[in-house]
Scaffold this motif. Structure first.
Motif, PDB file in Angstrom:
ATOM      1  N   LYS A 106       0.821  -1.209   0.000  1.00 62.20           N
ATOM      2  CA  LYS A 106       0.000   0.000   0.000  1.00 62.20           C
ATOM      3  C   LYS A 106       0.854   1.257   0.000  1.00 62.20           C
ATOM      4  O   LYS A 106       0.627   2.196  -0.749  1.00 62.20           O
ATOM      5  CB  LYS A 106      -0.934  -0.004   1.211  1.00 62.20           C
ATOM      6  CG  LYS A 106      -1.860   1.189   1.240  1.00 62.20           C
ATOM      7  CD  LYS A 106      -2.778   1.130   2.437  1.00 62.20           C
ATOM      8  CE  LYS A 106      -3.689   2.342   2.452  1.00 62.20           C
ATOM      9  NZ  LYS A 106      -4.585   2.353   3.601  1.00 62.20           N
ATOM     10  N   ASP A 110       0.689   4.088  -3.044  1.00 65.94           N
ATOM     11  CA  ASP A 110       0.008   5.339  -2.742  1.00 65.94           C
ATOM     12  C   ASP A 110       0.899   6.558  -2.947  1.00 65.94           C
ATOM     13  O   ASP A 110       0.417   7.628  -3.260  1.00 65.94           O
ATOM     14  CB  ASP A 110      -0.516   5.319  -1.312  1.00 65.94           C
ATOM     15  CG  ASP A 110      -1.840   4.564  -1.203  1.00 65.94           C
ATOM     16  OD1 ASP A 110      -2.205   4.206  -0.095  1.00 65.94           O
ATOM     17  OD2 ASP A 110      -2.476   4.337  -2.234  1.00 65.94           O
ATOM     18  N   ILE A 135     -11.271   9.976  -3.111  1.00 71.36           N
ATOM     19  CA  ILE A 135     -10.300   8.884  -3.046  1.00 71.36           C
ATOM     20  C   ILE A 135     -10.863   7.792  -2.138  1.00 71.36           C
ATOM     21  O   ILE A 135     -11.069   8.006  -0.950  1.00 71.36           O
ATOM     22  CB  ILE A 135      -8.943   9.373  -2.519  1.00 71.36           C
ATOM     23  CG1 ILE A 135      -8.409  10.512  -3.403  1.00 71.36           C
ATOM     24  CG2 ILE A 135      -7.942   8.224  -2.479  1.00 71.36           C
ATOM     25  CD1 ILE A 135      -7.133  11.141  -2.893  1.00 71.36           C
ATOM     26  N   ARG A 137     -11.145   4.503   0.163  1.00 73.51           N
ATOM     27  CA  ARG A 137     -10.273   3.777   1.105  1.00 73.51           C
ATOM     28  C   ARG A 137     -10.910   2.418   1.407  1.00 73.51           C
ATOM     29  O   ARG A 137     -11.025   1.598   0.514  1.00 73.51           O
ATOM     30  CB  ARG A 137     -10.035   4.617   2.367  1.00 73.51           C
ATOM     31  CG  ARG A 137      -9.180   5.851   2.056  1.00 73.51           C
ATOM     32  CD  ARG A 137      -8.539   6.407   3.293  1.00 73.51           C
ATOM     33  NE  ARG A 137      -9.496   7.217   4.069  1.00 73.51           N
ATOM     34  CZ  ARG A 137      -9.158   7.879   5.180  1.00 73.51           C
ATOM     35  NH1 ARG A 137      -7.926   7.828   5.638  1.00 73.51           N
ATOM     36  NH2 ARG A 137     -10.054   8.612   5.832  1.00 73.51           N
ATOM     37  N   HIS A 180      -5.989   2.718  -6.771  1.00 74.55           N
ATOM     38  CA  HIS A 180      -4.860   3.410  -7.392  1.00 74.55           C
ATOM     39  C   HIS A 180      -5.062   3.693  -8.877  1.00 74.55           C
ATOM     40  O   HIS A 180      -4.100   3.786  -9.641  1.00 74.55           O
ATOM     41  CB  HIS A 180      -3.566   2.613  -7.177  1.00 74.55           C
ATOM     42  CG  HIS A 180      -3.437   2.042  -5.801  1.00 74.55           C
ATOM     43  ND1 HIS A 180      -3.328   2.839  -4.691  1.00 74.55           N
ATOM     44  CD2 HIS A 180      -3.426   0.769  -5.346  1.00 74.55           C
ATOM     45  CE1 HIS A 180      -3.238   2.078  -3.611  1.00 74.55           C
ATOM     46  NE2 HIS A 180      -3.310   0.828  -3.985  1.00 74.55           N
ATOM     47  N   LEU A 250      -2.814  13.990   2.557  1.00 71.27           N
ATOM     48  CA  LEU A 250      -2.985  12.761   1.772  1.00 71.27           C
ATOM     49  C   LEU A 250      -1.974  11.710   2.179  1.00 71.27           C
ATOM     50  O   LEU A 250      -2.303  10.514   2.266  1.00 71.27           O
ATOM     51  CB  LEU A 250      -2.862  13.075   0.275  1.00 71.27           C
ATOM     52  CG  LEU A 250      -3.951  13.968  -0.324  1.00 71.27           C
ATOM     53  CD1 LEU A 250      -3.723  14.170  -1.812  1.00 71.27           C
ATOM     54  CD2 LEU A 250      -5.337  13.381  -0.086  1.00 71.27           C
ATOM     55  N   GLU A 253      -3.055  10.285   5.604  1.00 70.97           N
ATOM     56  CA  GLU A 253      -4.285   9.499   5.575  1.00 70.97           C
ATOM     57  C   GLU A 253      -4.184   8.231   4.741  1.00 70.97           C
ATOM     58  O   GLU A 253      -4.873   7.244   5.017  1.00 70.97           O
ATOM     59  CB  GLU A 253      -5.447  10.356   5.029  1.00 70.97           C
ATOM     60  CG  GLU A 253      -5.832  11.534   5.911  1.00 70.97           C
ATOM     61  CD  GLU A 253      -6.486  11.103   7.213  1.00 70.97           C
ATOM     62  OE1 GLU A 253      -7.037   9.975   7.265  1.00 70.97           O
ATOM     63  OE2 GLU A 253      -6.452  11.884   8.173  1.00 70.97           O
ATOM     64  N   LEU A 254      -3.319   8.238   3.721  1.00 67.21           N
ATOM     65  CA  LEU A 254      -3.278   7.123   2.796  1.00 67.21           C
ATOM     66  C   LEU A 254      -2.157   6.128   3.064  1.00 67.21           C
ATOM     67  O   LEU A 254      -2.260   4.952   2.712  1.00 67.21           O
ATOM     68  CB  LEU A 254      -3.160   7.624   1.360  1.00 67.21           C
ATOM     69  CG  LEU A 254      -4.375   8.377   0.806  1.00 67.21           C
ATOM     70  CD1 LEU A 254      -4.068   8.960  -0.560  1.00 67.21           C
ATOM     71  CD2 LEU A 254      -5.596   7.458   0.737  1.00 67.21           C
TER      72      LEU A 254
END
Length: 255
Positions: A106, A110, A135, A137, A180, A250, A253-254
Motif C-alpha cells: 500500500k 500510494d 479517493i 479507502r 490506485h 494525503l 491518511e493514505l
C-alpha cells in the motif's frame, strides 16, 4: 431498599452517551424536529398509560407504539445508517480490524498517486478551475462509480486537469479514484444537509462533506470561485490548504 452500584453508574453513562451521539447526528441533519416530536410522543404515551391510566387513549397509543419501531426506521433510515457507519469507522475500531489484515504494498503504490493529484489541484487552483476528487479507502464506492462514466485509467496529472476543464462534459461531477486508478468521472455524490457548513461554500463542498459522512473516503475540493483547495474527511472540513498541506494530509491518511 434502593441500591446504587457501579453497574448502575455504567448503565446511566452508556445511555447518556448514546443519547448524546443520537442528538449530534440528528443535529447535523434535518431530522432534529422529527426526533424531538418522537420523544414528545413517547413522553405523552408514558403519562397517559402509566400515570393517568387512561385505558382507551392508552390502548390507541399502545398500538401506535407497537409499530413505531418500523416507522422510526423508515423516517431515520439515513441517520441510522450514518450512526452505524460512524461506529464502524471509529479509529479505535479500525486499529483493531487492521490487526487481522495486512497490505505491504500500500505505501509504495500510494506515494505514486499522491503527487499527480496534488500537482493537478495546484494548477487548477491557479486557474480557478472547480474540481471534486474522491479517493476511496476501505468503504467501497461502487454505487458512486455507477452514477458516472467509467474511465479506469492510470492516475495522471494531465488527465485530471482535462477532466475538470471547464468545457469538459464531466467537469461538473466528481472523480473517483479507486485501487490506485481513476475509476470514473462525472459521478453524483450525496449532499450533506448540515446547517453548520459556512455559507460561502458551494455545492461541491456540500457534496464532499456528504460523501465523507457516508464513507471513509477522502474528498479533495478546488473552488471554482476562489481557487482555494479544501479537504473533507470524516465529516470535517480542512479549508484553505496549500499544496504542501494537501500533500501532507494525503500522505498521512493514505500511507
Amino acid at each position: 431498599m434502593f441500591e446504587f452500584s457501579i453497574k448502575d453508574a455504567i448503565d446511566i453513562f452508556c445511555v447518556a452517551l448514546m443519547l448524546y451521539y443520537i442528538h449530534r447526528i440528528m443535529k447535523e441533519s434535518r431530522s432534529m424536529n422529527v426526533f424531538i416530536g418522537v420523544l414528545v410522543f413517547i413522553v405523552m404515551w408514558l403519562i397517559v398509560s402509566q400515570v393517568l391510566e387512561m385505558r382507551l387513549l392508552g390502548s390507541i397509543m399502545d398500538k401506535m407504539i407497537s409499530v413505531g419501531v418500523i416507522a422510526i426506521i423508515i423516517l431515520f433510515q439515513d441517520d441510522i445508517r450514518r450512526f452505524f457507519y460512524q461506529l464502524g469507522a471509529h479509529r479505535k475500531v479500525n486499529i483493531f480490524m487492521r490487526l487481522f489484515s495486512s497490505d505491504n504494498k500500500k505505501g509504495e503504490v500510494d506515494k505514486s498517486m499522491i503527487m499527480p493529484v496534488v500537482m493537478a489541484c495546484m494548477n487548477m487552483s491557479k486557474g480557478k478551475v472547480g474540481a471534486l476528487i474522491v479517493i476511496e479507502r476501505e468503504t467501497s464506492l461502487k454505487d458512486i462509480v455507477d452514477t458516472g462514466d467509467v474511465i479506469d485509467a492510470n492516475i495522471n496529472q494531465r488527465l485530471i486537469e482535462n477532466i475538470f476543464f471547464k468545457n469538459s462534459p464531466l467537469h461538473d461531477g466528481a472523480m473517483v479514484i479507486s485501487n490506485h486508478r481513476i475509476r470514473a468521472a462525472g459521478c453524483i455524490l450525496p449532499v450533506s444537509h448540515s446547517v453548520d457548513i459556512p455559507k460561502d461554500l458551494g455545492l461541491r463542498h456540500r457534496a464532499a462533506l456528504g460523501m465523507s459522512q457516508d464513507s471513509d473516503a477522502i474528498c479533495v475540493i478546488v473552488s471554482e470561485e476562489t481557487g482555494r483547495i479544501s479537504v473533507a474527511i470524516r465529516g470535517q472540513f480542512r479549508l484553505r490548504l496549500s499544496a504542501e498541506q494537501l500533500e501532507s494530509i494525503l500522505t498521512t491518511e493514505l500511507l
